[in-house]
Design an enzyme around this catalytic site. Structure first.
Site, PDB file in Angstrom:
ATOM      1  CE  LYS A  45      -1.664   1.680   3.966  1.00 18.01           C
ATOM      2  NZ  LYS A  45      -1.386   3.119   4.234  1.00 18.01           N
ATOM      3  CG  ASN A  46       2.324   2.710   3.492  1.00 18.12           C
ATOM      4  OD1 ASN A  46       1.171   3.045   3.179  1.00 18.12           O
ATOM      5  ND2 ASN A  46       2.689   2.493   4.734  1.00 18.12           N
ATOM      6  CB  CYS A  70      -4.996  10.231  11.003  1.00 21.16           C
ATOM      7  SG  CYS A  70      -3.466   9.459  11.482  1.00 21.16           S
ATOM      8  NE  ARG A  74       0.837  10.400  10.084  1.00 21.15           N
ATOM      9  CZ  ARG A  74       0.238   9.401   9.423  1.00 21.15           C
ATOM     10  NH1 ARG A  74      -0.914   8.948   9.845  1.00 21.15           N
ATOM     11  NH2 ARG A  74       0.787   8.890   8.342  1.00 21.15           N
ATOM     12  N   PRO A  75       1.911  16.367  10.804  1.00 27.47           N
ATOM     13  CG  PRO A  75       3.779  17.318  11.804  1.00 27.47           C
ATOM     14  CD  PRO A  75       2.791  16.201  11.966  1.00 27.47           C
ATOM     15  CG  ASP A 101       6.585  20.655   9.704  1.00 25.26           C
ATOM     16  OD1 ASP A 101       6.071  19.513   9.690  1.00 25.26           O
ATOM     17  OD2 ASP A 101       7.597  20.920  10.363  1.00 25.26           O
ATOM     18  CG  ASP A 123       3.280   1.363   9.292  1.00 25.80           C
ATOM     19  OD1 ASP A 123       3.483   1.633   8.098  1.00 25.80           O
ATOM     20  OD2 ASP A 123       2.997   2.236  10.135  1.00 25.80           O
ATOM     21  NE  ARG A 164      -7.197   4.365   5.339  1.00 26.04           N
ATOM     22  CZ  ARG A 164      -6.587   5.407   5.897  1.00 26.04           C
ATOM     23  NH1 ARG A 164      -6.992   5.877   7.055  1.00 26.04           N
ATOM     24  NH2 ARG A 164      -5.572   5.984   5.291  1.00 26.04           N
TER      25      ARG A 164
HETATM   26  C1  EPZ Z   1       4.406   6.945   6.189  1.00 22.05           C
HETATM   27  O1  EPZ Z   1       3.638   7.967   6.759  1.00 22.05           O
HETATM   28  C2  EPZ Z   1       3.468   5.755   6.066  1.00 22.05           C
HETATM   29  N1  EPZ Z   1       2.361   6.101   5.172  1.00 22.05           N
HETATM   30  C3  EPZ Z   1       2.933   5.380   7.456  1.00 22.05           C
HETATM   31  O2  EPZ Z   1       2.104   4.240   7.313  1.00 22.05           O
HETATM   32  C4  EPZ Z   1       4.139   5.014   8.319  1.00 22.05           C
HETATM   33  O3  EPZ Z   1       3.692   4.690   9.619  1.00 22.05           O
HETATM   34  C5  EPZ Z   1       5.101   6.216   8.384  1.00 22.05           C
HETATM   35  O4  EPZ Z   1       5.501   6.586   7.043  1.00 22.05           O
HETATM   36  C6  EPZ Z   1       6.358   5.915   9.177  1.00 22.05           C
HETATM   37  O5  EPZ Z   1       7.010   4.824   8.628  1.00 22.05           O
HETATM   38  C7  EPZ Z   1       2.576   6.102   3.843  1.00 22.05           C
HETATM   39  O6  EPZ Z   1       3.666   5.819   3.372  1.00 22.05           O
HETATM   40  C8  EPZ Z   1       1.404   6.449   2.984  1.00 22.05           C
HETATM   41  P1  EPZ Z   1       6.357  10.294   8.263  1.00 22.05           P
HETATM   42  P2  EPZ Z   1       4.192   9.473   6.762  1.00 22.05           P
HETATM   43  O7  EPZ Z   1       6.248  11.551   7.487  1.00 22.05           O
HETATM   44  O8  EPZ Z   1       5.109   9.679   5.625  1.00 22.05           O
HETATM   45  C9  EPZ Z   1       6.899  13.691  11.451  1.00 22.05           C
HETATM   46  C10 EPZ Z   1       0.195   2.944   7.655  1.00 22.05           C
HETATM   47  O9  EPZ Z   1      -0.294   2.420   8.664  1.00 22.05           O
HETATM   48  N2  EPZ Z   1       6.711  14.638  10.340  1.00 22.05           N
HETATM   49  O10 EPZ Z   1       7.493   9.351   7.973  1.00 22.05           O
HETATM   50  O11 EPZ Z   1       3.036  10.391   6.918  1.00 22.05           O
HETATM   51  C11 EPZ Z   1       5.626  12.949  11.794  1.00 22.05           C
HETATM   52  O12 EPZ Z   1       4.851  13.684  12.688  1.00 22.05           O
HETATM   53  C12 EPZ Z   1       0.730   4.350   7.701  1.00 22.05           C
HETATM   54  O13 EPZ Z   1       0.329   2.374   6.538  1.00 22.05           O
HETATM   55  C13 EPZ Z   1       6.861  15.997  10.580  1.00 22.05           C
HETATM   56  O14 EPZ Z   1       7.107  16.412  11.695  1.00 22.05           O
HETATM   57  O15 EPZ Z   1       5.036   9.491   8.103  1.00 22.05           O
HETATM   58  C14 EPZ Z   1       6.147  11.668  12.410  1.00 22.05           C
HETATM   59  O16 EPZ Z   1       6.421  11.890  13.777  1.00 22.05           O
HETATM   60  C15 EPZ Z   1       0.526   4.969   9.069  1.00 22.05           C
HETATM   61  N3  EPZ Z   1       6.700  16.871   9.550  1.00 22.05           N
HETATM   62  C16 EPZ Z   1       7.471  11.430  11.696  1.00 22.05           C
HETATM   63  O17 EPZ Z   1       7.794  12.667  11.039  1.00 22.05           O
HETATM   64  C17 EPZ Z   1       6.423  16.455   8.276  1.00 22.05           C
HETATM   65  O18 EPZ Z   1       6.306  17.291   7.358  1.00 22.05           O
HETATM   66  C18 EPZ Z   1       7.420  10.352  10.638  1.00 22.05           C
HETATM   67  O19 EPZ Z   1       6.318  10.657   9.817  1.00 22.05           O
HETATM   68  C19 EPZ Z   1       6.283  15.061   8.050  1.00 22.05           C
HETATM   69  C20 EPZ Z   1       6.441  14.170   9.091  1.00 22.05           C
END
Ligand code: EPZ
Length: 421
Positions: free
Chosen positions: A23-24, A118, A123-124, A126, A307, A399
């Site tokens: 999915k990811n 969510c 989930r920012p 920024d 995950d 999902r």
């Molecule tokens: C991806 O989410 C995955 N989703 C998530 O899978 C997965 O848990 C996550 O990576 C971590 O491995 C997809 O790939 C579609 P991140 P993502 O940006 O990219 C912080 C599932 O169950 N952050 O790596 O949204 C954030 O708050 C889902 O399949 C910022 O601060 O996660 C978090 O603490 C859930 N600013 C950390 O980084 C930003 O702009 C990691 O988040 C972006 C992220």
């Protein structure tokens, strides 16, 4: 359509399960169609509600989607009619933010709703926005929308991500493929899904090196062509099925995947009492009859995946001894705890750590799915529990898991999907 799953527990799962496409990986891959006016063909595409939601959004832009049969999906963005990603679609699936980089890169502008948070965290985005600014994009937030403008096109630059972000790395890597000049992404995420995306972009004509390491270099090109890409297997489903063999004291042949996708997990599974044996096109996961308590801390790849945290907690709820589980990626990813406790698990949460004290037996109960991975941890617990479990809000499960009951029933699971409204 609301459904519940009625699950009878106490069955040892034995047989073969096929892992679907990731999915990811699929979500960012599908958005690459926006980078070209040529046809994109994706094989091994999982048939998940998140995928259908993203296809809906892409069609809103004017993307034409060919037949989606046998897990092959065709997309063509040769007639884009709008550059607006509306709130009602983006809020349904946060990964919609992945259209931002491609739209700005190819069309010089985009208006994408800020994805809400969510269940698992705020989930920012920024870092996505700071990266696009570094590439010369003007970013404004107006009434909950990101207004991105780069009328003269994006300009390559060096950008260091303050936090390792998977979709942040993906968005910026896609945007940089059409920027003028060179881009270097420092502190990039290293997940296999990033490598899969880079391989697809390279097949389209992009110039990318370093995907899979913490520094990715992209040299912009004037345009990209179409490509056919086979989506890599879902490593989270891979780990989930291996743990299912453990929790049900079963023996599963897990195909269309490989153990190299979960390097931070295999030793943990072995220590937990699940025997893993590589085979052609996959591996065998066999319970040793015991579940040993192990400690995990979730980390960015190649560490233990967040995950798989909820699934591990379900497995550990039946361990001999105890298990300490620490979640370092998301601030609220323990919502499966109260539901597992309703089934008799003994779990105490202190901040970002949960202490799981193994119990002899779980008992079936009505439980509520809260997010994608929490829901599958409840399915795992239900399959091992004594008696019947009713899992509500099954849409969370759908999902991320393609027809999970159709995959598990042939292995002996007694699961019935009942439509309730
Ligand atoms: C991806 O989410 C995955 N989703 C998530 O899978 C997965 O848990 C996550 O990576 C971590 O491995 C997809 O790939 C579609 P991140 P993502 O940006 O990219 C912080 C599932 O169950 N952050 O790596 O949204 C954030 O708050 C889902 O399949 C910022 O601060 O996660 C978090 O603490 C859930 N600013 C950390 O980084 C930003 O702009 C990691 O988040 C972006 C992220």
């Amino acid at each position: 359509m609301l459904s519940v799953l009625k699950i009878q527990g106490g069955v040892q799962l034995k047989g073969e399960v096929k892992v679907s496409g990731a999915k990811n990986a699929a979500l960012p891959l599908l958005t690459t169609c926006l980078l070209t006016d040529q046809k994109m063909v994706f094989k091994n595409t999982p048939r998940l509600s998140d995928i259908f939601t993203l296809v809906d959004l892409l069609e809103k832009f004017g993307v034409s989607s060919g037949n989606f049969d046998q897990n092959t999906l065709e997309l063509k963005a040769s007639n884009i009619t709008t550059l607006i990603a509306p709130y009602d679609l983006v809020r349904k699936m946060r990964a919609s933010i992945l259209v931002l980089g491609p739209l700005v890169a190819r069309f010089g502008e985009a208006k994408v709703s800020l994805p809400g948070g969510c269940a698992i965290g705020t989930r920012p985005v920024d870092i996505h926005l700071a990266g696009l600014k570094a590439l010369g994009c003007d970013i404004e937030i107006d009434q909950g929308y990101i207004i991105a403008k780069a009328p003269k096109g994006l300009i390559g630059n060096t950008f260091t991500m303050p936090v390792i972000t998977v979709t942040g790395t993906e968005n910026l890597m896609m945007a940089a493929t059409l920027a003028k000049g060179d881009t270097t992404l420092i502190n990039a995420a290293r997940e296999p899904e990033i490598v899969d995306l880079a391989n697809c972009l390279i097949a389209m004509g992009a110039k990318i090196t370093g995907a899979g390491t913490d520094t990715i270099c992209i040299t912009g090109v004037p345009s990209l062509g179409g490509a056919t890409h086979t989506i890599l297997p879902d490593r989270i489903e891979t780990g989930t099925f291996a743990m299912l063999a453990g929790i049900t004291k079963g023996d599963l042949k897990i195909t269309n995947t490989n153990l190299n996708l979960i390097p931070g997990v295999t030793q943990i599974l072995t220590n937990a009492g699940i025997e893993l044996k590589e085979e052609a096109n996959g591996f065998r996961a066999t319970s040793t009859g015991k579940i040993n308590g192990i400690d995990i801390m979730t980390e960015p790849y190649p560490g233990f995946p967040t995950d798989l945290q909820a699934q591990t907690m379900a497995l550990m709820s039946l361990c001999d001894g105890a298990s300490m589980i620490t979640e370092t990626i998301f601030e609220n990813r323990f919502m499966h705890v109260p539901e597992l406790c309703r089934m008799g698990a003994k779990i105490t949460v202190h901040g970002s750590s949960a202490m799981v004290r193994g119990v002899k037996e779980l008992s079936g109960a009505p439980v509520m799915a809260t997010d994608l991975r929490a829901s599958v941890s409840l399915v795992m617990a239900a399959l091992a529990a004594k008696g019947e479990t009713t899992l509500n809000r099954v849409y969370h499960l759908d999902r991320g898991y393609e027809n999970i009951e159709h995959k598990l029933i042939p292995c002996g699971a007694q699961i019935e999907r009942i439509k309730i409204s």
